[in-house]
Design an enzyme around this catalytic site. Structure first.
Site, PDB file in Angstrom:
ATOM      1  CG  ASN A 169      39.300  44.139  37.654  1.00  0.00           C
ATOM      2  OD1 ASN A 169      39.327  44.367  36.457  1.00  0.00           O
ATOM      3  ND2 ASN A 169      39.655  45.040  38.546  1.00  0.00           N
ATOM      4  CG  ASP A 170      42.134  40.558  35.699  1.00  0.00           C
ATOM      5  OD1 ASP A 170      42.186  41.736  35.283  1.00  0.00           O
ATOM      6  OD2 ASP A 170      42.899  40.113  36.570  1.00  0.00           O
ATOM      7  CB  VAL A 171      36.478  36.789  35.033  1.00  0.00           C
ATOM      8  CG1 VAL A 171      37.594  35.993  35.694  1.00  0.00           C
ATOM      9  CG2 VAL A 171      35.603  37.471  36.076  1.00  0.00           C
ATOM     10  CB  VAL A 172      33.709  41.154  33.517  1.00  0.00           C
ATOM     11  CG1 VAL A 172      32.875  40.041  34.127  1.00  0.00           C
ATOM     12  CG2 VAL A 172      34.302  42.038  34.621  1.00  0.00           C
TER      13      VAL A 172
ATOM     14  CB  SER B 240      45.749  40.917  34.519  1.00  0.00           C
ATOM     15  OG  SER B 240      44.841  41.996  34.404  1.00  0.00           O
TER      16      SER B 240
END
Length: 473
Positions: free
Chosen positions: A395-398, A436
């Site tokens: 999720n957050d890493v993209v 996040s």
């Protein structure tokens, strides 16, 4: 006499094996042999610790015969339990196990310090100070790692925070330091025992209070930090015991853990202080720019056929893949694509998963070749020329908000540029947000489609779809 010479040389030999093993662990190709090498070094160190029980003439030191039995019993119990649990732990529980083992190492260092202090073995202000500092760091690592384990294992589901928490934590830490100073100044007096107990209580309590407010998204960094703490504590207690194997091993682990912690914090574009003292990682966080567009869903079969006829595919694994235990099914799908002439690569973000290297270990377990697995810096330039990016449980890493939205808590964090691929498919169980707590702008892009469902079930459908397509042809 032979035993004495072996003891003298074993520390350096064990340390050499530790360092060489750590070097081998730097690459997935040689990591297994590195683990075996470091393990051999530990066996040497353990054997040497037992040989210390012997006098120069080969007789056993009489005052240590009772401890010899206890040591053997502890070794058998600890080794047996670790072997049994290690062989059965699921990949999703690997971060929890790592956190526990980190804590055990810190606890062992603190226990050594406690024995040194209670037995009156420490002598001199310098050795006392080193023993106290090692005890402090080891105790913090012990209880802090237990809290990290509880968070990773969902035993503690939310950060625990209250008004003035940082001030309270600071006062407890300062009080613990002052009590430790009192132990040094009054060492050997009746008051020393009371102060030592208070010192350990304060250190253990601070480890709990320090970790409770940290959100789940930061647990990979926290695990790495406590790994560094454990190494430092072991090195300090090795100095107090004049044990070269402990000193060198502790320094190696401490320095490696510190470097990894800083690299992971950098990968999130945040300072270590921000990791420890901010509210990042709280899933109740809010903020972010206004979202435009809407999510579009796609069928697993359609996504599979699209990838089957693509020229290039980049796969981005996340923790959702581990939860679904779908790595084997994913590699089955990848092998079908490779056999059809599709270029397939894996893209790994430095903080993907719940611990450093989690995704690499997950893919290695499934047998994915190392030469198609790439780090973020090595593959980001390939996304604009890639036909399909497949995101599984990440999720957050993209999230493109990290590049464009200055109000986002993840702004400035380096991400995998999945949104720049011609087509993106995201396998996700629902429309929930990442750790996040902010919306992922990628999911609303025109070139992105959501494939809802458990990763295991979705990938099974994809595999069957391309097999049916081949059979029909």
């Amino acid at each position: 006499m032979i035993a004495q010479h072996f003891v003298s040389l074993s520390g350096l030999f064990a340390a050499a094996l530790f360092i060489f093993g750590l070097k081998r662990m730097a690459s997935p190709v040689t990591a297994l042999s590195g683990i075996m090498t470091a393990g051999a070094g530990m066996i040497v160190a353990v054997i040497a610790s037992f040989l210390v029980l012997f006098e120069l003439d080969g007789t056993v030191r009489s005052h240590l015969t009772t401890n010899l039995g206890l040591a053997i019993a502890a070794l058998l119990a600890g080794g047996g339990w670790a072997w049994w649990r290690g062989a059965r732990v699921e990949m999703t529980a690997m971060p929890q196990m790592v956190a526990l083992y980190n804590g055990m190492g810190g606890g062992a260092a603190a226990a050594i310090a406690a024995v040194e202090l209670s037995g009156g073995r420490a002598s001199g202000t310098l050795l006392l100070a080193v023993t106290i500092i090692g005890a402090l760091i080891g105790s913090i690592s012990l209880t802090g790692s237990f809290i990290a384990w509880a968070k990773l294992d969902s035993r503690i589901k939310k950060p625990w925070r209250f008004s003035g928490q940082r001030l309270v934590n600071g006062l407890i830490f300062l009080a613990t330091l002052l009590v430790g100073l009192g132990v040094i100044l009054l060492y050997g007096s009746p008051a020393d025992t009371v102060l030592a107990v208070l010192f350990f209580v304060g250190a253990l309590a601070f480890g709990v209070l320090m970790t409770l407010p940290i959100g789940g998204a930061d647990m990979p960094v926290v695990i790495s930090l406590y790994n560094a703490f454990t190494g430092l504590a072991v090195g300090l207690e090795g100095f107090a015991l004049q044990n070269p194997a402990l000193m060198i091993a502790g320094m190696v682990v401490g320095s490696a853990g510190t470097l990894l912690t800083l690299l992971m914090a950098k990968a999130m574009n945040r300072s270590l202080a921000n990791v420890l003292f901010s509210n990042f990682g709280d899933t109740t966080a809010s903020g972010g720019a206004e979202v435009h567009g809407q999510m579009k869903s796609a069928d697993a079969a359609d996504a599979a056929v699209n990838m089957r006829y693509a020229s290039s595919v980049i796969i981005i694994p996340g923790y959702g893949l581990a939860v679904a235990q779908a790595q084997q099914k994913l590699y089955e799908f990848v092998k079908i694509l490779l056999a059809a002439g599709v270029e397939v690569k894996f893209a790994i973000h430095p903080v993907a998963g719940r611990m450093p290297g989690h995704m690499n270990v997950l893919l290695a377990e499934a047998g994915v070749p190392y030469d198609i697995i790439f780090d973020m810096d090595d593959i980001n330039a390939d996304f604009p020329n890639t036909d399909v990016a497949l995101v599984i449980g990440a999720n957050d890493v993209v999230n493109p908000a990290a590049r464009t939205d200055k109000s986002s808590p993840i702004y400035g964090m380096p991400i995998l540029d999945a949104d720049k691929a011609h087509q993106v498919y995201v396998v996700k169980r629902g429309q929930g947000k990442g750790y996040s707590g902010v919306e992922n702008l990628l999911f609303f892009e025109d070139n992105c489609s959501m494939v809802y469902g458990d990763a295991q079930a979705v990938l099974s459908q994809m595999v069957q779809s391309v097999k049916d397509l081949a059979a029909a042809a």
